[in-house]
Design a protein around this motif. Sequence first.
Motif, mmCIF file in Angstrom:
data_model
loop_
_atom_site.group_PDB
_atom_site.id
_atom_site.type_symbol
_atom_site.label_atom_id
_atom_site.label_comp_id
_atom_site.label_asym_id
_atom_site.label_seq_id
_atom_site.Cartn_x
_atom_site.Cartn_y
_atom_site.Cartn_z
ATOM 1 N N UNK A 94 0.824 -1.220 0.000
ATOM 2 C CA UNK A 94 0.000 0.000 0.000
ATOM 3 C C UNK A 94 0.854 1.266 0.000
ATOM 4 N N UNK A 95 2.139 1.123 0.459
ATOM 5 C CA UNK A 95 3.023 2.302 0.500
ATOM 6 C C UNK A 95 4.091 2.292 -0.564
ATOM 7 N N UNK A 96 4.000 1.352 -1.533
ATOM 8 C CA UNK A 96 5.011 1.295 -2.605
ATOM 9 C C UNK A 96 4.969 2.576 -3.440
ATOM 10 N N UNK A 97 6.180 3.068 -3.794
ATOM 11 C CA UNK A 97 6.224 4.250 -4.680
ATOM 12 C C UNK A 97 7.121 4.018 -5.896
ATOM 13 N N UNK A 98 7.657 2.763 -6.026
ATOM 14 C CA UNK A 98 8.455 2.416 -7.217
ATOM 15 C C UNK A 98 8.758 0.924 -7.183
ATOM 16 N N UNK A 99 9.253 0.422 -8.323
ATOM 17 C CA UNK A 99 9.898 -0.897 -8.389
ATOM 18 C C UNK A 99 11.292 -0.641 -8.936
ATOM 19 N N UNK A 100 12.312 -1.242 -8.276
ATOM 20 C CA UNK A 100 13.699 -1.004 -8.698
ATOM 21 C C UNK A 100 14.285 -2.256 -9.336
ATOM 22 N N UNK A 101 15.131 -2.012 -10.373
ATOM 23 C CA UNK A 101 15.866 -3.089 -11.029
ATOM 24 C C UNK A 101 17.320 -2.640 -11.148
ATOM 25 N N UNK A 102 18.221 -3.588 -11.377
ATOM 26 C CA UNK A 102 19.638 -3.229 -11.526
ATOM 27 C C UNK A 102 19.853 -2.607 -12.913
ATOM 28 N N UNK A 103 20.629 -1.518 -12.991
ATOM 29 C CA UNK A 103 20.795 -0.823 -14.288
ATOM 30 C C UNK A 103 21.407 -1.701 -15.380
ATOM 31 N N UNK A 104 22.164 -2.751 -14.988
ATOM 32 C CA UNK A 104 22.794 -3.586 -16.023
ATOM 33 C C UNK A 104 22.011 -4.858 -16.308
ATOM 34 N N UNK A 105 20.823 -4.994 -15.740
ATOM 35 C CA UNK A 105 20.016 -6.201 -15.940
ATOM 36 C C UNK A 105 19.321 -6.118 -17.304
ATOM 37 N N UNK A 106 19.774 -6.970 -18.230
ATOM 38 C CA UNK A 106 19.268 -6.909 -19.610
ATOM 39 C C UNK A 106 17.773 -7.192 -19.709
ATOM 40 N N UNK A 107 17.240 -7.907 -18.735
ATOM 41 C CA UNK A 107 15.811 -8.251 -18.772
ATOM 42 C C UNK A 107 14.920 -7.017 -18.680
ATOM 43 N N UNK A 108 15.429 -5.992 -18.001
ATOM 44 C CA UNK A 108 14.561 -4.839 -17.716
ATOM 45 C C UNK A 108 15.022 -3.536 -18.363
ATOM 46 N N UNK A 109 16.123 -3.570 -19.094
ATOM 47 C CA UNK A 109 16.686 -2.324 -19.633
ATOM 48 C C UNK A 109 15.659 -1.509 -20.420
ATOM 49 N N UNK A 110 14.821 -2.198 -21.207
ATOM 50 C CA UNK A 110 13.886 -1.485 -22.084
ATOM 51 C C UNK A 110 12.717 -0.852 -21.338
ATOM 52 N N UNK A 111 12.480 -1.315 -20.097
ATOM 53 C CA UNK A 111 11.294 -0.774 -19.407
ATOM 54 C C UNK A 111 11.660 0.184 -18.264
ATOM 55 N N UNK A 112 12.984 0.408 -18.060
ATOM 56 C CA UNK A 112 13.371 1.392 -17.039
ATOM 57 C C UNK A 112 12.793 2.754 -17.422
#
Length: 879
Positions: A221-239
């Motif tokens: 209920x208090x989340x304000x983001x989801x964080x991923x590692x900057x070098x993680x290729x799985x998520x680079x396109x959605x940062x």
Amino acid sequence: MNKTYEPKDFEQRIYDNWVSKKYFSASPNKSKKPFTVVMPPPNITGQLHIGHALDCTMQDALIRYKRMQGYEAFWLPGTDHASIATEVKIVEKLQKEGITKQQLGREGFLKKAFEWKNQYGGRIVEQQKRLGLSCDWDKSAFTMDERCSKAVREVFVNMFNEGIIYQGDRIINWCPKCKTAISDAEVEYESADSHLWHIRYPLVDGSGEVVIATTRPETLLGDTAVAVHPSDSRYKKIIGKHLVLPLTGRQIPIVADEYVEKDFGTGAVKITPAHDPNDFEVGKRHNLPSINIMNNDATINENGGAYVGLDRYEARKKIVDDLKAQGYLVKIEDHLNNVGHCYRCGNVIEPIVSKQWFVRMSELARPAIDAVKSKEIRFIPKRFEKSYLHWMENSQDWCISRQLWWGHRIPVFYCDDCGLITASKTDLTVCPKCGGKMRQDEDVLDTWFSSALWPFSTMGWPDRTDLLDYFYPTDVLVTGYDIIGFWVSRMIFSALKHTGVKPFGDVVIHGIVRDDKGRKMSKSLGNGVDPIEVIDNTGADALRISLVSGISAGGDIKYSNDKLEGYRNFMNKIWNASRFVLMNAEGCSIKEMGSFRLTIADKWILGKLNRCVKRVIKLMDKYEIGLAAAELYDFIWSDLCDWYIELSKTALYSDNLDKRNNTVSVLLYVLRETLKLAHPIIPFITAEIYNALPNKDAEDIMISPYPSTKGIVVGDKIIRSTFTKEINKMNSVMELIKNIRAMRSEMNVSQSKRTAIFVEPLADRALIKNAAAYIEKLACGNSIEIVDCEPSGKNVTVISSIAKAYIPMNELIDKEKEIARLTHELEVTNSEIARARGKLANEGFVKKAPPALIEAEKAKLTKYEEQRNTLIKSIENLK
């Protein structure tokens, strides 16, 4: 002396005398070297428990030891106001009366608190006195007394003005039951079976989703983001894209942060800045909003939408049900979680963003680390340095504000008219800037804030007092390993910051007292021990020595009733031996040591005493109080009681008055010095016996000189008392006596049966002649003769390094009776051999029986066959 040892008859009388004579008092004395210990202050809520008894016994032993060595020994006692613990107790008491603290108001509550403190706060002090503690009670301190309060204000204001103390919104540990912030050191972690909930967060644009895992789904209920590692290729396109937060509809960004471990889980982490310390830091780096979803009682607040008002665990259940119903819940895994609990009430703590007062640790920690690494401050045992250094090197800013009323109120004042915020050493009612009305901060300081100043605040700092000049810094701190982070570290950095010098040179760490099974003592296990009950039943001395004896520094202690009973018997041994000496001293002329000829037995015990003195002093100087106690036990029980007192009877029961006087003089000297040597550990019994001695060397044993390693002190003279050669010679005589005793035991000869003893010296004929009376008495002889060869007839021969002893067989046993007894035993043994052989010859047994059972039967057969051979040989020897 009374016939029997009854500690109830004299312990209180002796203690009252010590107090009335001011023996515990210390004051600056330029002719003496100071030795200072400050007592870790017990909580005013507490009662003396077995851990206190251990801690206090160790300190008392050190202070008594140093006092007797001629130091101006100062042991400063006191109590701690224990902010949370005491307030909880008082609130509980008020609840029973149907009153809340809010109804009383702050002043009314504090009045009730001081009434409670006056009624119960001194209870533990009276219990400490029962243990025999030699503190300077007249200088006793309390963390909220005038002198300590003055120091607290001085320190707070100085650090406020330097910017070391600051107010800020940070993640703190919140206890929903105590309703206050607590520091990191006050959180106790326990492993608990839990779950890992995997939750689907859809992308706003509908192009996919991110799955995260959490152990606390209610904080979603208090989340304000989801964080991923900057070098993680799985998520680079959605940062930089946004997700829909399940159940709320809020949109939250996907941020890149190196805090995320890309190889752990899905590599995506929900960020809740208001409810997790790591998320808080991520939030600061990315300017994320912080949404607190909890009230002070851990119910969901107005930011919780449909879940407002629910308890955190009720909310968790409902949120999981809703996630499942709406298709957001991917899976649930079992998970072992490390959960933080409030050290005081045991409730699970909540990390919450809150405006609190903090101490900036970065500049305080470094000098405190250097002081230990440079050996300016020593931890004993050294292994505990690691705990300290780990704590200091990883210390976070210290949250020092508590949402309570009992304690040191934070000396910060606010002017609502002009906005001035200032700290002051005195109360402010008028704003110094605009003349407006000032109000004081509502919170109080963490209890450990005032405890951190204990070594110097108790001596009058910030004032330059004679006490502070002479006794500070202190010499040694004795405490348990469980409060190295809580307290020891804070005293070190506080002293270095505010006085410029270390608070103590040595930190002696002891373990905790466990039951005989090695378990920690607790109410739930029902294995707790009430020291006062023990003192009532066995006396304080038996409890003291049972807690410390044989334990090396830092080791945990196993407490048992058997061990206690053993040391109660030791007290009886000391008492009875002392009565024997004093009874035999009646009518004798006591001579000064050095004025008469010593026997070899006298030299042996004086040499053994000298060795014991050296060992005990060496161990006490290394703070190995438990090993010193073990040395004393061995010397008193074995050397003094079992050997020398028995050896002395040859002279005491003779008609030679001069011999009796000489032996009594040695006995009294050895007894006096032994009592003084043992006094720091067992003070009451040693004081009572010392007072009965005709050769006292001081008004009281407490202020008598501690035994010297140099030898026998007679006025300004010191008489050598190492007697190494005589010890070795006497030990060889004792070896012969022991061997004769062992032979008699093997042959089941009664101790009352005395025999002729013929001794053929193998070396040092003069020694045998000199010690003949000792051999005769202690080896159960009725006569002794030194011979050149074995006498005629059947004899039992005993061999030692210096002689052969021959004892006529017919004097040891009734030959016919012994042959009949051995023959019967042989018949029983032959029967057992036949049974075992029959069993092993039985094919059915060998096939069906487990291998272990067959091996056990074979072992029995071997044992019985050996026994049969021995019996046959014994019967043949008698014929």
